[in-house]
Scaffold this motif. Structure first.
Motif, short mmCIF file in Angstrom:
data_model
loop_
_atom_site.label_atom_id
_atom_site.label_comp_id
_atom_site.label_asym_id
_atom_site.label_seq_id
_atom_site.Cartn_x
_atom_site.Cartn_y
_atom_site.Cartn_z
N PRO A 262 -84.99 -25.06 -68.51
CA PRO A 262 -85.57 -23.85 -67.93
C PRO A 262 -85.61 -23.92 -66.40
CG PRO A 262 -87.29 -25.23 -68.86
CD PRO A 262 -85.97 -25.87 -69.21
N THR A 263 -85.50 -22.76 -65.79
CA THR A 263 -85.62 -22.67 -64.33
C THR A 263 -87.09 -22.81 -63.94
OG1 THR A 263 -85.97 -20.28 -64.33
CG2 THR A 263 -83.66 -21.06 -64.26
N PRO A 264 -87.36 -23.10 -62.68
CA PRO A 264 -88.77 -23.15 -62.26
C PRO A 264 -89.51 -21.84 -62.55
CG PRO A 264 -87.38 -24.18 -60.61
CD PRO A 264 -86.45 -23.55 -61.62
N GLY A 265 -88.83 -20.71 -62.42
CA GLY A 265 -89.46 -19.42 -62.72
C GLY A 265 -89.80 -19.28 -64.19
N GLN A 266 -88.92 -19.78 -65.05
CA GLN A 266 -89.18 -19.72 -66.49
C GLN A 266 -90.35 -20.64 -66.86
OE1 GLN A 266 -85.17 -20.71 -67.55
NE2 GLN A 266 -84.67 -18.60 -68.11
N VAL A 267 -90.42 -21.80 -66.24
CA VAL A 267 -91.54 -22.71 -66.48
C VAL A 267 -92.85 -22.03 -66.09
CG1 VAL A 267 -92.59 -24.92 -65.80
CG2 VAL A 267 -90.12 -24.78 -66.22
N GLU A 268 -92.85 -21.35 -64.93
CA GLU A 268 -94.05 -20.64 -64.48
C GLU A 268 -94.40 -19.49 -65.44
OE1 GLU A 268 -93.53 -19.36 -60.43
OE2 GLU A 268 -93.09 -21.40 -59.74
N SER A 269 -93.39 -18.78 -65.91
CA SER A 269 -93.63 -17.67 -66.82
C SER A 269 -94.23 -18.14 -68.14
CB SER A 269 -92.33 -16.91 -67.10
OG SER A 269 -91.91 -16.22 -65.94
N LEU A 270 -93.73 -19.28 -68.65
CA LEU A 270 -94.31 -19.84 -69.88
C LEU A 270 -95.76 -20.24 -69.68
CD1 LEU A 270 -91.42 -22.01 -71.34
CD2 LEU A 270 -92.66 -20.21 -72.52
N ALA A 271 -96.05 -20.84 -68.56
CA ALA A 271 -97.43 -21.28 -68.28
C ALA A 271 -98.37 -20.09 -68.10
CB ALA A 271 -97.45 -22.17 -67.05
N ALA A 272 -97.84 -19.00 -67.53
CA ALA A 272 -98.68 -17.83 -67.24
C ALA A 272 -98.83 -16.89 -68.42
CB ALA A 272 -98.08 -17.07 -66.06
N GLY A 273 -98.10 -17.12 -69.51
CA GLY A 273 -98.19 -16.24 -70.66
C GLY A 273 -97.38 -14.97 -70.50
N GLU A 274 -96.38 -15.01 -69.66
CA GLU A 274 -95.55 -13.82 -69.41
C GLU A 274 -94.43 -13.66 -70.44
OE1 GLU A 274 -94.28 -14.47 -65.40
OE2 GLU A 274 -96.27 -14.10 -64.59
N LEU A 275 -94.22 -14.65 -71.29
CA LEU A 275 -93.20 -14.56 -72.33
C LEU A 275 -93.89 -14.45 -73.69
CD1 LEU A 275 -90.74 -17.31 -71.06
CD2 LEU A 275 -90.64 -14.84 -70.67
N ASP A 276 -93.46 -13.50 -74.48
CA ASP A 276 -94.06 -13.29 -75.80
C ASP A 276 -93.68 -14.39 -76.78
OD1 ASP A 276 -95.26 -10.88 -75.02
OD2 ASP A 276 -93.48 -9.74 -75.53
N ALA A 277 -92.44 -14.85 -76.72
CA ALA A 277 -91.96 -15.81 -77.71
C ALA A 277 -90.82 -16.65 -77.16
CB ALA A 277 -91.50 -15.08 -78.97
N VAL A 278 -90.63 -17.79 -77.79
CA VAL A 278 -89.49 -18.66 -77.53
C VAL A 278 -88.85 -18.97 -78.87
CG1 VAL A 278 -88.74 -20.93 -76.70
CG2 VAL A 278 -90.53 -19.70 -75.46
N VAL A 279 -87.54 -18.81 -78.95
CA VAL A 279 -86.80 -19.13 -80.16
C VAL A 279 -86.21 -20.52 -80.00
CG1 VAL A 279 -84.85 -18.49 -81.63
CG2 VAL A 279 -86.30 -16.71 -80.64
N LEU A 280 -86.59 -21.42 -80.89
CA LEU A 280 -86.13 -22.81 -80.85
C LEU A 280 -84.96 -22.95 -81.80
CD1 LEU A 280 -89.70 -24.36 -81.07
CD2 LEU A 280 -88.32 -24.06 -79.00
N THR A 281 -83.78 -23.30 -81.26
CA THR A 281 -82.58 -23.34 -82.07
C THR A 281 -82.10 -24.74 -82.42
OG1 THR A 281 -81.24 -23.14 -80.07
CG2 THR A 281 -81.79 -21.10 -81.24
N SER A 282 -82.77 -25.76 -81.91
CA SER A 282 -82.43 -27.14 -82.29
C SER A 282 -83.60 -28.04 -81.93
CB SER A 282 -81.17 -27.62 -81.56
OG SER A 282 -81.43 -27.83 -80.18
N GLY A 283 -83.63 -29.19 -82.58
CA GLY A 283 -84.68 -30.15 -82.28
C GLY A 283 -84.58 -30.68 -80.86
N SER A 284 -83.36 -30.91 -80.39
CA SER A 284 -83.19 -31.41 -79.03
C SER A 284 -83.61 -30.37 -78.00
CB SER A 284 -81.75 -31.86 -78.79
OG SER A 284 -80.84 -30.81 -79.01
N MET A 285 -83.37 -29.10 -78.30
CA MET A 285 -83.81 -28.03 -77.40
C MET A 285 -85.33 -27.96 -77.36
SD MET A 285 -84.96 -24.66 -77.69
CE MET A 285 -84.93 -23.19 -76.73
N ALA A 286 -85.96 -28.13 -78.52
CA ALA A 286 -87.42 -28.13 -78.57
C ALA A 286 -88.01 -29.29 -77.78
CB ALA A 286 -87.89 -28.19 -80.03
N ALA A 287 -87.41 -30.46 -77.93
CA ALA A 287 -87.89 -31.64 -77.18
C ALA A 287 -87.72 -31.44 -75.68
CB ALA A 287 -87.13 -32.88 -77.65
N GLN A 288 -86.58 -30.85 -75.28
CA GLN A 288 -86.36 -30.60 -73.86
C GLN A 288 -87.37 -29.59 -73.32
OE1 GLN A 288 -82.60 -28.83 -72.68
NE2 GLN A 288 -82.76 -29.75 -70.65
N LEU A 289 -87.65 -28.55 -74.08
CA LEU A 289 -88.63 -27.56 -73.66
C LEU A 289 -89.99 -28.21 -73.47
CD1 LEU A 289 -89.22 -24.51 -73.13
CD2 LEU A 289 -89.99 -24.42 -75.51
#
Length: 105
Positions: free
Chosen positions: A22-49
């Motif tokens: 994720p970009t720094p802006g996406q990290v900030e958006s996740l922390a601020a509650g600006e994103l409704d949902a995240v779709v996790l498509t692999s275990g490695s992607m989930a771990a990276q997130l």
């Protein structure tokens, strides 16, 4: 298998390559509650997130493409709200709709 007389040829059939994350802006958006949902498509992607986003707002819903991804996400500390019935686009959309109470446009 080699000990049983078979000839073994090792091949790399699958390899996980970490994406840019994720970009720094996406990290900030996740922390601020600006994103409704995240779709996790692999275990490695989930771990990276989980490793790159130390704070994810509790209102952000996590949807996993399947039970293996959901287990990896949970092991990484993410709370999975729903798991798709099948690993397809349609099943992911259905899981997202069930979790958010919204239908597709």
């Amino acid at each position: 298998i080699g000990n049983k007389g078979w000839t073994v040829t090792s091949v790399e059939a699958y390899r996980t390559v970490a994406g840019r994350g994720p970009t720094p802006g996406q990290v900030e958006s996740l922390a601020a509650g600006e994103l409704d949902a995240v779709v996790l498509t692999s275990g490695s992607m989930a771990a990276q997130l989980a490793s790159t986003c130390p704070v994810i707002h509790p209102s952000t819903i996590m949807i996993a493409i399947g039970p293996t991804t959901a287990a990896a996400a949970s092991a990484a500390g993410l709370k999975v709200a729903a798991v798709a019935d099948r690993p397809t686009y349609e099943a992911l959309v259905a899981a997202l709709s069930r979790s958010t109470g919204r239908t597709t446009p």
